[in-house]
Write a protein that holds these residues in place. Structure first.
Motif, PDB file in Angstrom:
ATOM      1  N   UNK A 174       0.835  -1.208   0.000  1.00 25.69           N
ATOM      2  CA  UNK A 174       0.000   0.000   0.000  1.00 25.69           C
ATOM      3  C   UNK A 174       0.867   1.255   0.000  1.00 25.69           C
ATOM      4  N   UNK A 175       0.362   2.300  -0.631  1.00 25.27           N
ATOM      5  CA  UNK A 175       1.085   3.568  -0.712  1.00 25.27           C
ATOM      6  C   UNK A 175       1.115   4.237   0.653  1.00 25.27           C
ATOM      7  N   UNK A 176       2.321   4.619   1.064  1.00 25.12           N
ATOM      8  CA  UNK A 176       2.481   5.279   2.358  1.00 25.12           C
ATOM      9  C   UNK A 176       2.651   6.787   2.176  1.00 25.12           C
ATOM     10  N   UNK A 177       3.570   7.159   1.271  1.00 25.02           N
ATOM     11  CA  UNK A 177       3.768   8.581   0.950  1.00 25.02           C
ATOM     12  C   UNK A 177       4.087   8.718  -0.535  1.00 25.02           C
ATOM     13  N   UNK A 178       3.834   9.911  -1.063  1.00 25.10           N
ATOM     14  CA  UNK A 178       4.236  10.228  -2.430  1.00 25.10           C
ATOM     15  C   UNK A 178       4.837  11.633  -2.417  1.00 25.10           C
ATOM     16  N   UNK A 179       6.067  11.749  -2.890  1.00 24.01           N
ATOM     17  CA  UNK A 179       6.781  13.027  -2.857  1.00 24.01           C
ATOM     18  C   UNK A 179       7.147  13.436  -4.272  1.00 24.01           C
ATOM     19  N   UNK A 180       6.708  14.614  -4.671  1.00 23.21           N
ATOM     20  CA  UNK A 180       7.004  15.092  -6.026  1.00 23.21           C
ATOM     21  C   UNK A 180       8.451  15.563  -6.100  1.00 23.21           C
ATOM     22  N   UNK A 181       9.230  14.941  -6.972  1.00 29.70           N
ATOM     23  CA  UNK A 181      10.609  15.374  -7.233  1.00 29.70           C
ATOM     24  C   UNK A 181      10.628  15.939  -8.647  1.00 29.70           C
ATOM     25  N   UNK A 248      -5.804  11.729   1.892  1.00 35.68           N
ATOM     26  CA  UNK A 248      -6.694  10.628   2.298  1.00 35.68           C
ATOM     27  C   UNK A 248      -5.899   9.493   2.948  1.00 35.68           C
ATOM     28  N   UNK A 249      -4.681   9.272   2.443  1.00 30.22           N
ATOM     29  CA  UNK A 249      -3.820   8.232   3.035  1.00 30.22           C
ATOM     30  C   UNK A 249      -3.393   8.662   4.436  1.00 30.22           C
ATOM     31  N   UNK A 254      -8.528   6.508   3.421  1.00 25.75           N
ATOM     32  CA  UNK A 254      -8.463   5.600   2.276  1.00 25.75           C
ATOM     33  C   UNK A 254      -7.119   4.892   2.220  1.00 25.75           C
ATOM     34  N   UNK A 255      -7.157   3.661   1.658  1.00 30.25           N
ATOM     35  CA  UNK A 255      -5.919   2.934   1.381  1.00 30.25           C
ATOM     36  C   UNK A 255      -5.742   2.899  -0.127  1.00 30.25           C
ATOM     37  N   UNK A 256      -4.480   2.989  -0.549  1.00 29.39           N
ATOM     38  CA  UNK A 256      -4.184   2.994  -1.982  1.00 29.39           C
ATOM     39  C   UNK A 256      -3.235   1.848  -2.292  1.00 29.39           C
TER      40      UNK A 256
END
Length: 293
Positions: A174-181, A248-249, A254-256
Motif C-alpha cells: 500500500x502507498x504510504x507517501x508520495x513526494x514530487x521530485x 486521504x492516506x 483511504x488505502x491505496x
C-alpha cells in the motif's frame, strides 16, 4: 451503476497548448498513430468499456477531428470539458488567470460522465498493456481501496534531460507517501540544482495512472472547495490529484494499493525523445501487438 463496467478517464486538456494546436501533434506510430491510440487499444483489450476525454472546449472540434473519430470506432467515447469558470458557487475566476486549475480539477470536471470504477491517465504517456491489465483486474474486483500503477524509476527516465516524478514509499503493498521530485536525472534528484541525491533504480514512481471508485468525487469536491477558499487568487496555484490522494492516506480515510508493472514507460518529454518512442512503437507493431489499430 452497471456492475463490472470500468471507465478510462484521459487528461488531455493541455494538449492544444503543448503542441501548438492539435493539427501539429506528431505521430509516433508507423501509420501515423499517436500515443493515445495505443493507450486506448491497450485499455480496451484489458476490459475497459468507455473512455472519457477531459479536454478544453476550445480544442473540442480539432480533438474530435484528429483523434476522437478514430477512437470512437474502437470504444464508447465521451467528452468532459475542463474550463476555468467551473468553480464552486460563489467563486469567480481571478483577473488574469489563464492557467488550468490542475489535475484534481480535471477529474472533477468529468464527474457527471463517470458512474463506474475508473482509471485516470495522462493523454501523452505510454504505460504499456500490463499496466492496464493489472488496473482493470483491481477495478473489477470491487474493492473499496483506491490504486496506483507504480513504475520502476529506471523505466521512466530519458537521456535528454531531467524529469519530474512522484516518488513513492510503499508498505505491505500500500502507498504510504508520495513526494514530487521535479528534477530527476540518471536516478538522482536535486532540489537546489547543485547537490544530487541518489535514488535506487528500482524506486517506485507514479506516472499518474490511478484507479478510483466514484467516492473520489466527493473528496475532490471538498478539497477543491477548500482550495478555492485559500488559494484561488494565487497566480499559479493548482489543485493536484496526488495531493488529495496523499491527504486521504495520511488521514487514514483511504488505502491505496500499489500495483506494479515491469514494463517501460514512454513519452516525449523532450523533442529528442521522439525517435526513441517511434522505434519502440515500431517494434511493438512489428511484434503484432497492435493488430487492427
Amino acid at each position: 451503476m452497471e456492475s463490472n463496467k470500468i471507465t478510462l478517464a484521459v487528461m488531455a486538456a493541455g494538449m492544444g497548448s503543448r503542441f501548438g494546436g492539435l493539427k501539429q501533434i506528431e505521430p509516433v506510430g508507423p501509420d501515423g498513430e499517436i500515443i493515445i491510440d495505443y493507450s486506448v487499444y491497450d485499455a480496451k483489450q484489458a476490459g475497459f468499456d468507455k473512455v472519457v476525454f477531459i479536454i478544453k472546449k476550445e480544442i473540442a472540434k480539432d480533438f474530435r477531428e484528429v483523434m476522437g473519430k478514430r477512437i470512437e470506432k474502437m470504444i464508447d467515447v465521451d467528452y468532459a470539458f475542463q474550463e476555468l469558470d467551473k468553480l464552486p458557487a460563489g467563486f469567480s475566476v481571478p483577473d488574469g488567470r489563464t492557467k488550468p486549475w490542475g489535475t484534481g480539477h480535471a477529474i472533477l470536471c468529468a464527474k457527471d460522465l463517470i458512474d463506474t470504477p475508473f482509471a485516470v491517465i495522462n493523454a501523452d504517456d505510454y504505460y504499456g498493456s500490463y499496466a492496464y491489465q493489472t488496473m482493470a483486474e483491481h477495478l473489477k474486483a470491487g474493492t473499496a481501496d483506491y490504486s496506483m500503477v507504480g513504475f520502476l524509476l529506471k523505466n521512466t527516465l530519458t537521456e535528454n534531460g531531467t524529469v519530474a516524478r512522484g516518488v513513492c514509499e510503499a508498505e505491505n503493498g500500500y502507498l504510504k507517501t508520495i513526494t514530487e521530485r521535479t528534477k530527476i536525472q540518471d536516478s538522482k534528484y536535486t532540489e537546489d540544482g547543485e547537490n544530487w541525491i541518489q535514488l535506487p533504480e528500482d524506486t517506485i514512481v507514479s506516472m499518474n495512472l490511478w484507479g478510483f471508485d466514484t467516492s473520489i468525487f466527493t473528496y475532490l469536491e471538498q478539497g477543491f472547495d477548500a482550495f478555492c477558499k485559500t488559494r484561488l487568487t494565487e497566480e499559479k496555484s493548482e489543485f493536484f490529484l496526488p495531493s488529495v490522494v496523499d491527504g486521504l492516506i495520511q488521514s487514514g480515510e483511504k488505502k491505496v494499493r500499489v500495483l506494479s508493472t515491469p514494463e517501460k514507460w514512454y513519452g516525449v518529454t523532450y523533442r529528442e525523445d521522439k525517435e526513441m518512442v517511434k522505434r519502440a512503437m515500431a517494434q511493438f507493431v512489428a511484434e503484432g501487438k497492435y493488430k487492427g489499430i
